[in-house]
Structure formats: C-alpha cells, structure tokens
Design a protein around this motif. Structure first.
Motif, PDB file in Angstrom:
ATOM      1  N   GLY A 407      -2.212 -17.258 -11.491  1.00 11.13           N
ATOM      2  CA  GLY A 407      -1.755 -17.913 -12.705  1.00 11.13           C
ATOM      3  C   GLY A 407      -1.866 -17.031 -13.928  1.00 11.13           C
ATOM      4  N   SER A 408      -1.982 -17.663 -15.085  1.00 10.84           N
ATOM      5  CA  SER A 408      -1.924 -16.946 -16.359  1.00 10.84           C
ATOM      6  C   SER A 408      -3.125 -16.029 -16.585  1.00 10.84           C
ATOM      7  CB  SER A 408      -1.823 -17.944 -17.519  1.00 10.84           C
ATOM      8  OG  SER A 408      -2.952 -18.800 -17.548  1.00 10.84           O
ATOM      9  N   GLU A 409      -4.238 -16.287 -15.929  1.00 10.31           N
ATOM     10  CA  GLU A 409      -5.425 -15.457 -16.139  1.00 10.31           C
ATOM     11  C   GLU A 409      -5.388 -14.154 -15.354  1.00 10.31           C
ATOM     12  OE1 GLU A 409      -8.850 -17.761 -15.234  1.00 10.31           O
ATOM     13  OE2 GLU A 409      -8.857 -18.793 -17.166  1.00 10.31           O
ATOM     14  N   GLY A 410      -4.472 -14.024 -14.421  1.00 11.72           N
ATOM     15  CA  GLY A 410      -4.405 -12.828 -13.594  1.00 11.72           C
ATOM     16  C   GLY A 410      -4.570 -13.162 -12.125  1.00 11.72           C
ATOM     17  N   ASP A 411      -4.431 -12.139 -11.286  1.00  6.57           N
ATOM     18  CA  ASP A 411      -4.475 -12.331  -9.841  1.00  6.57           C
ATOM     19  C   ASP A 411      -5.836 -11.921  -9.277  1.00  6.57           C
ATOM     20  OD1 ASP A 411      -1.827 -13.118  -9.993  1.00  6.57           O
ATOM     21  OD2 ASP A 411      -1.076 -11.080  -9.668  1.00  6.57           O
ATOM     22  N   CYS A 412      -6.001 -12.179  -7.984  1.00  5.61           N
ATOM     23  CA  CYS A 412      -7.241 -11.829  -7.289  1.00  5.61           C
ATOM     24  C   CYS A 412      -6.952 -10.765  -6.235  1.00  5.61           C
ATOM     25  CB  CYS A 412      -7.848 -13.052  -6.611  1.00  5.61           C
ATOM     26  SG  CYS A 412      -8.415 -14.333  -7.753  1.00  5.61           S
ATOM     27  N   LEU A 413      -7.710  -9.686  -6.279  1.00  3.74           N
ATOM     28  CA  LEU A 413      -7.588  -8.608  -5.305  1.00  3.74           C
ATOM     29  C   LEU A 413      -8.757  -8.683  -4.339  1.00  3.74           C
ATOM     30  CD1 LEU A 413      -6.383  -5.923  -4.238  1.00  3.74           C
ATOM     31  CD2 LEU A 413      -7.836  -4.747  -5.914  1.00  3.74           C
ATOM     32  N   HIS A 414      -8.449  -8.758  -3.045  1.00  2.72           N
ATOM     33  CA  HIS A 414      -9.474  -8.836  -2.011  1.00  2.72           C
ATOM     34  C   HIS A 414      -9.419  -7.579  -1.162  1.00  2.72           C
ATOM     35  CE1 HIS A 414      -9.918 -12.954  -3.263  1.00  2.72           C
ATOM     36  NE2 HIS A 414      -8.663 -13.232  -2.940  1.00  2.72           N
ATOM     37  N   ILE A 415     -10.533  -6.864  -1.091  1.00  2.00           N
ATOM     38  CA  ILE A 415     -10.632  -5.615  -0.350  1.00  2.00           C
ATOM     39  C   ILE A 415     -11.575  -5.836   0.831  1.00  2.00           C
ATOM     40  CG2 ILE A 415     -11.238  -3.170  -0.465  1.00  2.00           C
ATOM     41  CD1 ILE A 415     -10.838  -3.337  -3.507  1.00  2.00           C
ATOM     42  N   ARG A 416     -11.100  -5.488   2.018  1.00  5.42           N
ATOM     43  CA  ARG A 416     -11.910  -5.698   3.215  1.00  5.42           C
ATOM     44  C   ARG A 416     -11.920  -4.440   4.076  1.00  5.42           C
ATOM     45  NH1 ARG A 416     -12.978  -9.097   0.318  1.00  5.42           N
ATOM     46  NH2 ARG A 416     -13.027 -11.368   0.624  1.00  5.42           N
ATOM     47  N   GLN A 417     -13.061  -4.159   4.678  1.00  4.85           N
ATOM     48  CA  GLN A 417     -13.148  -3.050   5.619  1.00  4.85           C
ATOM     49  C   GLN A 417     -12.305  -3.367   6.850  1.00  4.85           C
ATOM     50  OE1 GLN A 417     -17.207  -1.999   6.522  1.00  4.85           O
ATOM     51  NE2 GLN A 417     -17.892  -2.354   4.426  1.00  4.85           N
ATOM     52  N   GLY A 418     -11.570  -2.371   7.345  1.00 10.64           N
ATOM     53  CA  GLY A 418     -10.768  -2.586   8.542  1.00 10.64           C
ATOM     54  C   GLY A 418      -9.356  -2.065   8.373  1.00 10.64           C
ATOM     55  N   HIS A 419      -8.495  -2.462   9.307  1.00 11.31           N
ATOM     56  CA  HIS A 419      -7.116  -1.997   9.309  1.00 11.31           C
ATOM     57  C   HIS A 419      -6.239  -3.107   9.874  1.00 11.31           C
ATOM     58  CE1 HIS A 419      -8.917  -0.893  13.240  1.00 11.31           C
ATOM     59  NE2 HIS A 419      -7.766  -1.345  13.721  1.00 11.31           N
ATOM     60  N   TYR A 420      -4.914  -2.842   9.902  1.00 10.38           N
ATOM     61  CA  TYR A 420      -3.968  -3.852  10.380  1.00 10.38           C
ATOM     62  C   TYR A 420      -3.737  -3.744  11.885  1.00 10.38           C
ATOM     63  CZ  TYR A 420      -2.982  -4.664   5.453  1.00 10.38           C
ATOM     64  OH  TYR A 420      -3.095  -4.968   4.123  1.00 10.38           O
ATOM     65  N   HIS A 421      -3.293  -2.608  12.361  1.00 14.90           N
ATOM     66  CA  HIS A 421      -2.977  -2.442  13.780  1.00 14.90           C
ATOM     67  C   HIS A 421      -2.864  -0.957  14.086  1.00 14.90           C
ATOM     68  CE1 HIS A 421       1.098  -1.473  12.457  1.00 14.90           C
ATOM     69  NE2 HIS A 421       1.110  -2.603  11.764  1.00 14.90           N
ATOM     70  N   SER A 422      -2.914  -0.647  15.366  1.00 13.10           N
ATOM     71  CA  SER A 422      -2.735   0.750  15.782  1.00 13.10           C
ATOM     72  C   SER A 422      -1.254   1.090  15.804  1.00 13.10           C
ATOM     73  CB  SER A 422      -3.368   0.979  17.162  1.00 13.10           C
ATOM     74  OG  SER A 422      -2.765   0.154  18.136  1.00 13.10           O
ATOM     75  N   ILE A 423      -0.969   2.378  15.961  1.00 11.57           N
ATOM     76  CA  ILE A 423       0.407   2.867  15.893  1.00 11.57           C
ATOM     77  C   ILE A 423       0.841   3.337  17.272  1.00 11.57           C
ATOM     78  CG2 ILE A 423       1.937   4.550  14.812  1.00 11.57           C
ATOM     79  CD1 ILE A 423      -0.037   4.654  12.463  1.00 11.57           C
ATOM     80  N   GLN A 424       1.926   2.768  17.746  1.00  8.60           N
ATOM     81  CA  GLN A 424       2.419   3.124  19.068  1.00  8.60           C
ATOM     82  C   GLN A 424       2.732   4.615  19.150  1.00  8.60           C
ATOM     83  OE1 GLN A 424       5.355   0.413  20.628  1.00  8.60           O
ATOM     84  NE2 GLN A 424       6.256   1.981  21.919  1.00  8.60           N
ATOM     85  N   GLY A 425       2.227   5.239  20.188  1.00 11.88           N
ATOM     86  CA  GLY A 425       2.422   6.672  20.369  1.00 11.88           C
ATOM     87  C   GLY A 425       1.311   7.512  19.767  1.00 11.88           C
ATOM     88  N   PHE A 426       0.480   6.900  18.913  1.00  9.83           N
ATOM     89  CA  PHE A 426      -0.646   7.597  18.282  1.00  9.83           C
ATOM     90  C   PHE A 426      -1.880   6.708  18.419  1.00  9.83           C
ATOM     91  CE2 PHE A 426       3.169   9.193  16.296  1.00  9.83           C
ATOM     92  CZ  PHE A 426       2.957  10.564  16.249  1.00  9.83           C
TER      93      PHE A 426
END
Length: 531
Positions: A407-426
C-alpha cells in the motif's frame, strides 16, 4: 542410580538431536530440475486479483467454496512486518534453524528524521514519477470473452516507431445478415488499408478511427486482411491499444511500439572452445590490503596468465602494483566499496566480468571455463561460485527474494536462504536471486543495474535488490575460489591490517541511516525480513 539415569537420559536426548541435525544436513530434499536453456520461454502466471471481479459479476448467484491450499497463496495487496519469536536462545538451534528477523523500516528511518512528512511526500512523488516512466498499456489485463464473433490478435503484434504494418489475424464470424460492420480505433497512430475490396465501404481511412461494412461477410473478411496501422507518436518503447468492435461486441488488444534492440556482440577470436582472456576480465576493489591483492594476482597468474585484471584503488597512499595485463585506477581516498565496483566494471570491455575480492585466491577448482559455459548455454545473466575458507568449508550464499505489496507506506521485502531449483544439464547449479561475492556476469547487464556509490563500507545484497526483475541469477557450487585466512593473532597484525579493520568494521550512525534510507526511500520499502 537416579542421578546416573538422568545423565543418561540427557545424553540420549542430545545424541538424538545431533543425529537428526546431521541427517537433515547430509540428506537434503531432492532438488527440482528445470530447463532454463536459451530456447525456453517463461510460463504465464495466472493471478486472481480483486480488480478482475467485473469479469465474474454475471455469475454472482453461483455458489463457490475456497480451496484453502491455493487461496492462501494469493497476493491480497498487503504485507506484514513480522519475524519469528525468539523462543530458543541456544547457539546450536540458531545455526541449524536460523530465525527470521524483521526490520520495520518506517520506524527505523522516520523516527529519527526531523521532517518525516516531507520525506514521505518526496518518496510518494518519486514513486509516482517512477510509475509513469515504467507503465505500458501492454501491462493492462485484457480478457477476450468467449463466443465473441470478433477474431483478433491477443499479443505479439509490434511496429517500429513511425512505421506501418498490416494488423494480422483480424476477422468476423457471424451468421448471414443484411450488413456486416466492424470498427477500429487507436490513440497513437492511424488506421488504413493496403488494398481495397469490391463491395466493402470504408470510412475514416487514414485517421485514428476507421469503419468497414459489407453485405457479404467473405468480402469484409478479405478487406480485414489488408487493414494497416501506422504509428504517429514517437516513443522508444510503449504500446497502443486497439479497440475493435461489431454491433454490441467489443474487444481490445495492444500493438507494441518500440525500436528493435540492437545486439551487442563480442568477438572472442576463436571458433573452438572458450578463449577466457578474450571473454573475461577480472575486476576487484582494494583498500589497505596490498599484501592480499598481490597474493590474489599471483594466484590468478598461475592459472590465467593473460586475463586482464582491473583494479579500483582508493588508498590514501597508493603502492606500486606491477605486472602484465593489469589496469589500475586510482580513486579519491576512502571513496568506498560500491563506487570502486562501479569504476572497475565500467572499464571492462569483454563480454563477461568476474568479480573477486582482493583477498580471494585462485585454486585448481577456480574454473572460469565452467562459469562461461553456463552463461553461454543458458539465459542466466550472472552466476556465482563458492568461496572456500582455510578450514575447508565452502559457502555459496544463495538467497531468494519476494516482494509483497504494502500500500501507500511501501512494500515488504522478504529475503530467505536457499534457491528456486537446479538447472537441467548443470547438476551443481541452481537459480537464486542473490549469490556470494564471487560471481561472473554479462558486462552489459551488470552495468544496467549498477552499484550505489552511497554504500561505502558495507553492501552486497543491495545490488541484488536493485537487480531484482532485471537479472537472471544462478549459483554453481562446483566452481570454487579460496579465501585468505582471517585467523591472525592480534599482536601480529600489521598497521595496515589494523587500519583496515577500523574502516571495515566500524559502523557509524550516519552509515546505518544511509543503508536504511537506501531501502526505505530508494527502493520504497516499509519492511524487510530475512533469516
């Protein structure tokens, strides 16, 4: 006996806890493998939002039941600044299961400002200007309703500024009637036809609104195949909305207006393998650690004798740094960390730039070819490696980001340890949003993001926050670089090392406020949380 059994019970509990912890670390959850090759296209995300309720208003009498597992994942236009409660204050659980902290940036920044209202007003004004600059009509959600007689392109139509195209895919599907009519209107150009068809009446040709009519549907459809659009309002990147209708039926679609991106191609000088010296430049920033810098250079030369090293140096009394394939740029004293990064990267002319700290050491595991290979074969813009300490422990520092609208006060940034997924072929590589301070990136992409020179002594995640949505980031744990030992007895430290510690690890109130301002004002955030 009772005392012995109590000790035994405590020993069993501790052993069980350690065993479970080791199992958790040794046998992580299997990673999902996703192909992000150059030919892959992103999946279209379907979001259910409040502003789309008009498309469902005709069915308000139909009952429904929410599916909790899905509905609770939807964004509801608000965010909360909340961290984990600190219930357990023991060192081992904190290491194995890090606690999420949250920082209310509204309070942290505004409570110490003499004019908080003025700050809020300026930030809102800047944000409004940002929205105007970044908005495109192509972002507007347009729903093509079912059973409409209108046939039209829903996406993929483009025109260069001030140029003309034929609008593809126009058509009308109707039962026979005395007269078939269609109308089209635009706002940033004019409509016309490339050819005329006998039996079709045309009104408004060459204007921003045009009508077509015919008693024979096949003739009208043939005429629609020659309808043209000419852009008349210059803008390097925007879109025009075409309103298309017949009788009571209406539709809308967009025509993208913009210049074709000019490619930036790099000649590596070879068609076989990777010429690292032609593809990669090593960039670093040094301050009060010439001994570490020389060790780093010597380690590079052991494996890559001809790769250019660019050094940004903001020492008060510069010392000689000699050797082939070295470019050093002297900065004002104490100019700072991100200012040095900007300077060093700005002087890179190769396709890729490798960032290293001045106390890193190349080893046999520092295979730049692997980093180049994944950047060449995927859509990644930046790939990080792993830093190995003297103890043998390797860190990759992988994080993911998410932003909740607040909203008008600004957004929320959430930082978490980890990753999304591995990469095919690597198999040793994953996709993330932030990586360690040892990474290779496409030079042109990293220059577009840049480094905030206001951050002089501390800063790393700030770059990746600015890069969110712009850079595709990965991390490969099998490319490793060494780190000079930090284990030094206090009485054996040199004067330069003591001076470096005073600069590096002192953190004044003004520096802390600047770091908070970057997130609060520049990034328009009201809260950050991280583990």
């Amino acid at each position: 006996m009772r005392a012995i059994s109590k000790k035994g019970l405590v020993l069993v509990m501790i052993s069980g806890f350690l065993l479970l912890s080791l199992i958790y670390l040794w046998f992580p959850v299997k990673k999902q493998s996703v192909d992000i090759g150059l030919t892959q296209r992103g999946h279209i995300e379907k979001l259910l939002m409040e502003k789309n309720k008009d498309t469902l208003s005709s069915y308000h009498d139909v009952p429904y039941v929410l599916k909790e597992s899905v509905s609770r994942q939807l964004a509801y236009g608000t965010c909360e600044c909340r961290g984990d409660e600190n219930k357990i204050n023991l060192p081992l659980p904190r290491i194995l299961f890090p606690r999420v902290w949250a920082n209310n940036l509204n309070h942290a920044y505004l409570e110490s400002d003499p004019d908080p209202g003025g700050v809020i007003g300026r930030r809102d004004k800047e944000y409004s200007a940002f929205q105007r600059r970044s908005y495109s009509p192509a972002d507007l959600l347009i729903v093509a309703e079912a059973n409409s007689p209108l046939q039209y392109p829903t996406q993929g139509v483009e025109v260069r500024p001030m140029k003309t195209i034929i609008i593809p895919g126009l058509g009308l599907k109707q039962d026979p009637r005395p007269t078939h009519t269609v109308s089209l209107s635009v706002t940033m150009g004019t409509l016309d036809v490339a050819a005329t068809v006998v039996g079709v009446s045309i009104s408004g040709a060459g204007q921003n609104t045009m009508g077509l009519s015919s008693s024979v549907l096949s003739q009208l459809n043939r005429q629609l195949q020659f309808v043209t659009y000419t852009n008349t309002l210059f803008h390097p990147k925007t879109a025009d909305t075409v309103l298309y209708g017949s009788g009571g039926h209406k539709a809308a679609f967009t025509i993208k207006v913009g210049h074709r991106a000019i490619p930036k191609l790099f000649n590596s000088g070879t068609n076989e393998g990777y010429n690292i010296s032609a593809l990669v430049t090593i960039a670093t920033k040094t301050f009060l650690r010439y001994d570490k810098l020389r060790d780093m250079i010597n380690s590079v030369r052991k494996y890559y004798p001809t790769v250019l090293i660019v050094i940004a140096d903001d020492n008060e009394h510069p010392q000689p740094v000699t050797g082939p394939h070295i470019d050093r740029y002297i900065m004002p004293f104490g100019k700072g960390w991100f200012a040095g990064r900007n300077l060093a990267v700005s002087q890179v002319t190769t396709k890729y730039v490798l960032w290293v700290d001045d106390d890193f050491l190349f080893t046999e595991s520092t295979k730049l070819e692997k980093m180049v290979d994944i950047l060449e074969k995927t859509t990644l813009d930046l790939v990080g490696g792993a830093v190995t300490e003297v103890t043998g422990y390797s860190a990759t520092y992988q994080h993911t980001f998410s932003v909740d609208e607040g909203g008008s006060e600004g957004d929320c940034l959430h930082i978490r340890q980890g990753h999304y997924h591995s990469i095919q072929g690597f198999p040793s590589c994953v996709v993330a949003d932030a990586v360690i301070n040892f990474f290779m990136a496409r030079t042109d992409k990293i220059l577009r993001v840049g480094f905030n020179p206001q951050l002089s002594r501390r800063g790393h995640l700030e770059f990746f926050v600015d890069a969110l949505g712009s850079l595709h980031v990965g991390s490969c744990s099998d490319v490793k670089i060494g780190h000079a030992s930090k284990i030094v007895l206090p009485w054996s430290k040199s004067e330069s090392a003591k001076s470096y510690d005073r600069f590096r690890y002192s953190f004044t109130n003004s520096e802390g406020r600047m770091q908070t301002e970057v997130y609060y004002f520049k990034n328009r955030l009201k809260c950050m949380s991280s583990n």
